[in-house]
Design an enzyme around this catalytic site. Structure first.
Site: not given
Ligand code: FAD
Ligand code: NAP
Length: 312
Positions: A137-138, A134
């Site tokens: 992010c970084d 990302c």
């Molecule tokens: P996610 O956070 O991916 O959450 C989805 C959840 O659904 C997961 O916990 C998973 O276990 C669960 N899940 C999936 N399928 C199923 C299923 N079938 N049944 C039950 N549960 C399920 N964003 C920033 O704004 N700033 C940053 O500095 C930043 N740094 C990042 C660094 C890293 C290393 C990564 C990987 C990402 C970073 N991001 C950052 C991006 C950010 O993490 C994502 O945009 C954000 O988490 C998306 O949120 P979400 O709720 O859509 O999905």
């Protein structure tokens, strides 16, 4: 019958749960296969969540979110959802990995997306400690330094251009000499004096110590290159976590685009009434915590009026 089932407990799912329960829905369950918090809990440094001035780990950022949402009645089931199906009366059945099923009037899919790994040595070990997926992010952590970008698609090239605005120099490492990215993007990359191309090249490994990455070893047609960079950005494609929408015949429950991202409108409504998608799983997601949280709130607000109308 649940009023609302939320699939996924990252920023989108947790915020949807907060808004739905605080907005008056009584029977709301968030299915999260692991601990709530989502992908950001893998990050060791977050400094772009508005209102949080100090640099925090992803774990620290997310610590309070489940507590806050559950205060208003959100329930968390630590379960994987296998499949969501639509019933004839417009409600939904959730098939859980444990073999149980649950019925819900509305569903918000907030399952996120997963960056693909390139598969080189040290990639997994240094994720969040110099290996990143990302740039938004970084990238800022490498201001004034040199970084490597791996990949040859639109994402790799666009992120290389983004990084070139921040860092001193970007080495773009691609395994072929032709790019998949749009020709106009390729041209912008070629004309950017801060981007150096390393083509027909494969990353063998990243190396470093406890403090993080120190460099990357590349094999370019048999020649070994040792780039001493503290940051390696890997953009080799994304897997959208859309499996829960796949039906037995292989079709999707609602419309998705050519990359499997769920199509939504501005209220996060999919093509199926009562079914919403929020966060990284949806089309055109900015893939940021603040945006995922916003999507979750927007979806929950609309679910409340959807369920009110169902009862009329
Ligand atoms: P996610 O956070 O991916 O959450 C989805 C959840 O659904 C997961 O916990 C998973 O276990 C669960 N899940 C999936 N399928 C199923 C299923 N079938 N049944 C039950 N549960 C399920 N964003 C920033 O704004 N700033 C940053 O500095 C930043 N740094 C990042 C660094 C890293 C290393 C990564 C990987 C990402 C970073 N991001 C950052 C991006 C950010 O993490 C994502 O945009 C954000 O988490 C998306 O949120 P979400 O709720 O859509 O999905
Ligand atoms: P992508 O198009 O699949 O490209 C992935 C790139 O990573 C390819 O260049 C591929 O090399 C390389 N790669 C894959 N596995 C690798 C490995 N193990 N080691 C080294 N390199 C590897 O992925 P993307 O760039 O994330 O884009 C996904 C989709 O979104 C694409 O269809 C893209 O057009 C679209 N997108 C569009 C825009 C836009 O329109 N502005 C922006 C971003 C993304 P090869 O080329 O050799 O296969």
């Amino acid at each position: 019958m649940l009023d609302l089932a939320i699939v996924g407990g990252g920023p989108a799912g947790l915020t949807a749960g907060l808004y739905a329960t605080r907005g008056g829905l009584k029977n709301v369950v968030m299915y999260e296969q692991g601990m709530p918090g989502g992908a950001i809990t893998q990050s060791s440094e977050v400094e772009n969540y508005p209102g949080v001035c100090e640099v925090v780990t992803g774990m620290e950022l997310m610590e309070c979110w489940p507590k806050q949402a559950m205060r208003f009645g959100l329930k968390h089931e630590m379960e994987k959802v296998e499949r969501i199906k639509r019933n004839e009366d417009g409600t939904f059945t959730l098939e859980l990995a444990s073999g149980k099923t649950e019925q819900a009037k509305a569903v918000i899919v907030a399952t996120g997306s997963t960056p693909k790994r390139a598969g080189f040595e040290g990639e997994e070990e240094f994720i969040g400690k110099g290996v990143s997926t990302c740039a938004t992010c970084d990238g800022f952590f490498y201001k004034g330094k040199e970084v490597a970008v791996v990949g040859g698609g639109d994402t790799a090239l666009e992120e290389a251009l983004y990084l070139a605005n921040i860092v001193e120099k970007v080495y773009l490492i691609h395994r072929r000499d032709k790019f998949r990215a749009a020709p106009s993007t390729v041209e912008r990359v070629m004309n950017n004096p801060k981007i150096e191309l390393i083509l027909n090249a494969k990353v063998k490994k990243v190396y470093g110590d406890q403090s993080g990455v120190q460099g990357v070893i590349i094999d370019q047609e048999g020649k070994e290159i040792d780039l001493k960079v503290p940051g390696v950005f890997v953009f080799v494609g994304m897997n959208v976590n859309n499996e829960v929408l796949k039906q037995e015949d292989g079709s999707f429950l609602c419309d998705v685009n050519e990359w499997g991202e769920v199509k939504v409108d501005l209220k996060m409504r999919t093509s199926v009434p009562g079914l919403y998608a929020a966060g990284d799983v949806r089309e055109d997601a900015a893939k940021q915590v603040v945006c995922a949280a916003g999507d979750g709130a927007a979806a929950a607000i609309d679910v409340i009026s959807y369920i009110e109308k169902m009862g009329e």
